[in-house]
Design a protein around this motif. Structure first.
Motif, mmCIF file in Angstrom:
data_model
loop_
_atom_site.group_PDB
_atom_site.id
_atom_site.type_symbol
_atom_site.label_atom_id
_atom_site.label_comp_id
_atom_site.label_asym_id
_atom_site.label_seq_id
_atom_site.Cartn_x
_atom_site.Cartn_y
_atom_site.Cartn_z
ATOM 1 N N GLN A 111 4.574 -52.470 51.047
ATOM 2 C CA GLN A 111 4.521 -52.370 49.486
ATOM 3 C C GLN A 111 5.524 -51.956 48.476
ATOM 4 O O GLN A 111 5.725 -52.648 47.543
ATOM 5 C CB GLN A 111 3.257 -51.058 49.219
ATOM 6 C CG GLN A 111 1.779 -51.566 49.756
ATOM 7 C CD GLN A 111 0.789 -50.404 49.939
ATOM 8 O OE1 GLN A 111 1.328 -49.246 49.736
ATOM 9 N NE2 GLN A 111 -0.486 -50.799 49.549
ATOM 10 N N LEU A 112 6.411 -51.123 48.992
ATOM 11 C CA LEU A 112 7.680 -50.657 48.584
ATOM 12 C C LEU A 112 8.597 -51.850 48.264
ATOM 13 O O LEU A 112 9.052 -52.131 47.429
ATOM 14 C CB LEU A 112 8.323 -49.452 49.028
ATOM 15 C CG LEU A 112 7.439 -47.985 48.736
ATOM 16 C CD1 LEU A 112 8.021 -47.035 49.475
ATOM 17 C CD2 LEU A 112 7.592 -47.831 47.272
ATOM 18 N N GLU A 113 8.800 -52.708 49.527
ATOM 19 C CA GLU A 113 9.778 -53.811 49.549
ATOM 20 C C GLU A 113 9.067 -54.772 48.456
ATOM 21 O O GLU A 113 10.052 -55.305 47.958
ATOM 22 C CB GLU A 113 9.587 -54.332 50.809
ATOM 23 C CG GLU A 113 10.503 -53.641 51.803
ATOM 24 C CD GLU A 113 10.427 -53.833 53.537
ATOM 25 O OE1 GLU A 113 9.723 -54.955 53.537
ATOM 26 O OE2 GLU A 113 11.196 -53.470 54.111
ATOM 27 N N ASN A 114 7.811 -54.995 48.170
ATOM 28 C CA ASN A 114 7.216 -55.780 47.392
ATOM 29 C C ASN A 114 7.552 -55.344 46.051
ATOM 30 O O ASN A 114 8.003 -56.212 45.246
ATOM 31 C CB ASN A 114 5.748 -56.169 47.713
ATOM 32 C CG ASN A 114 5.584 -57.075 49.017
ATOM 33 O OD1 ASN A 114 6.381 -57.846 49.049
ATOM 34 N ND2 ASN A 114 4.366 -56.786 49.550
ATOM 35 N N GLU A 115 7.366 -54.208 45.729
ATOM 36 C CA GLU A 115 7.530 -53.602 44.325
ATOM 37 C C GLU A 115 9.056 -53.896 44.171
ATOM 38 O O GLU A 115 9.531 -54.172 43.124
ATOM 39 C CB GLU A 115 7.359 -52.112 44.193
ATOM 40 C CG GLU A 115 5.736 -51.692 44.341
ATOM 41 C CD GLU A 115 5.499 -50.388 44.273
ATOM 42 O OE1 GLU A 115 6.557 -49.506 44.106
ATOM 43 O OE2 GLU A 115 4.520 -50.112 44.812
ATOM 44 N N LEU A 116 9.957 -53.602 44.997
ATOM 45 C CA LEU A 116 11.383 -53.910 44.735
ATOM 46 C C LEU A 116 11.828 -55.275 44.552
ATOM 47 O O LEU A 116 12.445 -55.638 43.573
ATOM 48 C CB LEU A 116 12.254 -53.245 46.194
ATOM 49 C CG LEU A 116 13.767 -53.398 45.975
ATOM 50 C CD1 LEU A 116 14.288 -52.568 44.707
ATOM 51 C CD2 LEU A 116 14.341 -52.866 47.301
#
Length: 158
Positions: A111-116
């Protein structure tokens, strides 16, 4: 009077050209800040995952050692079997929890990688918008210069 008029036109053109650039840097700065914040969260989560993994591995090793110790002891076989079963259940439960936590951590990491990635995309879009605005302003400036030149030529003919 003409030099002042020309000077005012130059100043006005500079203000017109520069004002969208100042406004455009604000969203870009905000996007960069959000991107850095996401990167920090991602790094922090990865560190937490590593720490949790180490703790779980230590607990698994401790339980496995206890299990091995009980199995190697001589004594009441029924009691030993009961302790072995209990430790085996604890070990199984810990392994299941470990798998669940790893899956949760992996999901959060994704999820954090996608947000990034989204923030990087947003940053690229802001840069493209800035370039488009600069290009349009340059075209407007060229058109303005062309019209001014035509006006000067008309005034010189009179």
């Amino acid at each position: 009077m003409k030099p002042i008029f020309s000077l005012l036109r130059i100043v006005a053109a500079c203000v017109i050209v520069a004002s969208p650039l100042w406004a455009a840097t604000d969203p870009l700065t905000e996007a960069l800040q959000r991107q850095n914040q996401s990167r920090q969260q991602l790094n922090q989560l990865q560190l937490e995952q590593q720490l949790n993994q180490l703790k779980r591995n230590q607990e698994l090793n401790r339980l496995q050692q206890q299990l091995n110790q009980i199995q190697s002891q001589s004594g009441d076989p029924a009691r030993q079997q009961q302790e072995v079963n209990q430790l085996q259940r604890q070990l199984n439960q810990l392994q299941n929890e470990q798998q669940l936590n790893q899956a949760r951590d992996q999901l959060r990491l994704l999820q954090l990688e996608n947000e990034l990635r989204l923030k990087q995309l947003e940053q690229r879009q802001i840069k493209e918008t800035d370039r488009d605005q600069q290009f349009k302003q340059l075209q407007q400036r060229q058109e303005s210069d062309r019209v001014e030149e035509q006006l000067r030529q008309l005034q010189n003919r009179r």
